[in-house]
Design an enzyme around this catalytic site. Structure first.
Site, mmCIF file in Angstrom:
data_model
loop_
_atom_site.group_PDB
_atom_site.id
_atom_site.type_symbol
_atom_site.label_atom_id
_atom_site.label_comp_id
_atom_site.label_asym_id
_atom_site.label_seq_id
_atom_site.Cartn_x
_atom_site.Cartn_y
_atom_site.Cartn_z
ATOM 1 N N HIS A 24 -10.232 -18.790 37.977
ATOM 2 C CA HIS A 24 -11.649 -18.999 38.279
ATOM 3 C C HIS A 24 -12.303 -17.639 38.486
ATOM 4 O O HIS A 24 -11.838 -16.840 39.309
ATOM 5 C CB HIS A 24 -11.792 -19.849 39.540
ATOM 6 N N ASN A 46 -19.795 -17.361 44.397
ATOM 7 C CA ASN A 46 -19.363 -18.419 43.491
ATOM 8 C C ASN A 46 -20.564 -18.953 42.712
ATOM 9 O O ASN A 46 -21.705 -18.543 42.920
ATOM 10 C CB ASN A 46 -18.701 -19.545 44.284
ATOM 11 N N CYS A 68 -17.984 -20.952 34.789
ATOM 12 C CA CYS A 68 -18.007 -19.894 35.807
ATOM 13 C C CYS A 68 -18.045 -18.517 35.165
ATOM 14 O O CYS A 68 -18.679 -17.592 35.679
ATOM 15 C CB CYS A 68 -16.806 -20.017 36.726
#
Length: 352
Positions: A296, A312, A161
């Protein structure tokens, strides 16, 4: 003949789906029996193009049933008028999603301080600080082109990520400042070559920015994404982007965070270690369910009067076509912000 029958069934299932939807909507009646749940599972598989071996499919169906019921219970408690929906993770276990998609090494952690109850500098709903009430890069154009590249997918079993948040930020800032040209930058080069990060085991966008300042970054076409650790091949590619540096938004300061995003998207870190995040399929996210340990990294692309807009890297079949609406918290004594979004501040690139 069997193959033809299967094809007819698949076509029929696809015909029942809204081609514009990225999640599979369902109702309480779909949960009432194994037969109705199996039909829902088949619809879900057709939408997300998931094919399982017959033996594996039975095991996955058991997980799917549990997750569908959990999504329903969560919806009843928090979601209000938001339609029930199942994203692309619906037949994966919680452990699988957390093992194979989590990626930030304990959050951004840059400049984190131990502070208890303080007055967080925050723009509240009354508009007392000079910022737009709402701002959204998704709806804006840069010199006639979108300011944001399409949502990408870090894929199964690679916790990258940090690389996707970094490239998305650089791509958008380049589009904003450089006559609107849209680059597609290489996450795989960062995974393979940035030794200050942990490749598919996690990392930080701030470290990726440091790498690009020093070496530049090539395109994804020249260095395509493989979703696994590899050997660095940057010497064989030509960088298409350079950076002069990157800036930090201080922790605990919502006003500076929102001000920064009006100039360009910024990388933030939130606590995503919960089932609700994994199963999110649109609408306002139930932030009361998440913790305050950011793990995250995502891209903040805007905000509304009562929510943040986060991009995302799980593809368009997660959330609201790849985006998330995180409710804002107007408690001036909450140093962390919803899901810890204010705890580590934020970073964004400064382009050459």
């Amino acid at each position: 003949m069997v193959k033809l029958a299967a094809l007819v069934v698949a076509v029929a299932l696809l015909a029942l789906l809204d081609p514009a939807a990225t999640v599979v909507e369902f109702a309480k009646e779909d949960l009432e029996s194994d037969d109705s749940l199996w039909k829902l599972y088949e619809l879900w598989g057709a939408r997300h193009k998931v094919a399982r071996h017959p033996g594996e499919k039975l095991r996955r169906f058991a997980i799917f049933k549990e997750q569908a019921r959990r999504v329903y219970d969560l919806h009843i408690e928090f979601a209000g008028d938001t339609p029930l929906g199942l994203n692309s993770f619906a037949d994966l276990s919680d452990d699988e999603v957390r093992r194979d998609y989590r990626c930030a090494k304990g959050g951004a952690g840059n400049g984190r301080k131990k502070r208890s109850f303080i007055n967080v500098k925050r723009r509240t709903g009354d508009g007392t600080l000079p910022l737009p009430v709402a701002f959204d890069w998704r709806s804006k154009t840069c010199y006639g082109h979108p300011c944001l590249t399409p949502v990408k997918d870090q894929a199964y079993n690679c916790g990258a990520c940090w690389a996707f948040a970094a490239t998305a930020a650089m791509e958008s800032h380049h589009a904003i400042l450089k006559n609107g040209s849209l680059l597609r930058l290489s996450e795989q080069e960062l995974v393979d070559c940035d030794t200050n990060n942990g490749a598919c085991a996690g990392g930080l966008a701030a470290n990726a920015f440091q790498y690009v300042v020093k070496w530049g970054l090539t395109s994804s076409a020249a260095y395509p994404y493989t979703a696994r650790n590899g050997t660095c091949k940057s010497s064989a590619t030509f960088p298409v982007l350079g950076m002069t540096g990157f800036a930090r938004v201080p922790a605990y300061d919502e006003f500076e965070l929102l001000q920064a995003v009006t100039y360009g998207p910024v990388v933030v870190s939130i606590d995503a270690n919960n089932t609700e995040f994994d199963r999110y399929a649109g609408g306002l996210y139930p932030s009361v369910k998440c913790g305050r340990t950011p793990d995250h990294e995502m891209l903040l692309v805007g905000y509304g009067s009562n929510h943040y807009i986060l991009r995302n890297s799980y593809g368009e079949n997660w959330g609201d076509k790849g985006y998330m609406l995180l409710p804002r918290n107007f408690d001036l004594h909450d140093v962390f912000g919803p899901c810890g979004i204010l705890l580590d501040g934020a970073t964004y690139p400064e382009m050459a």
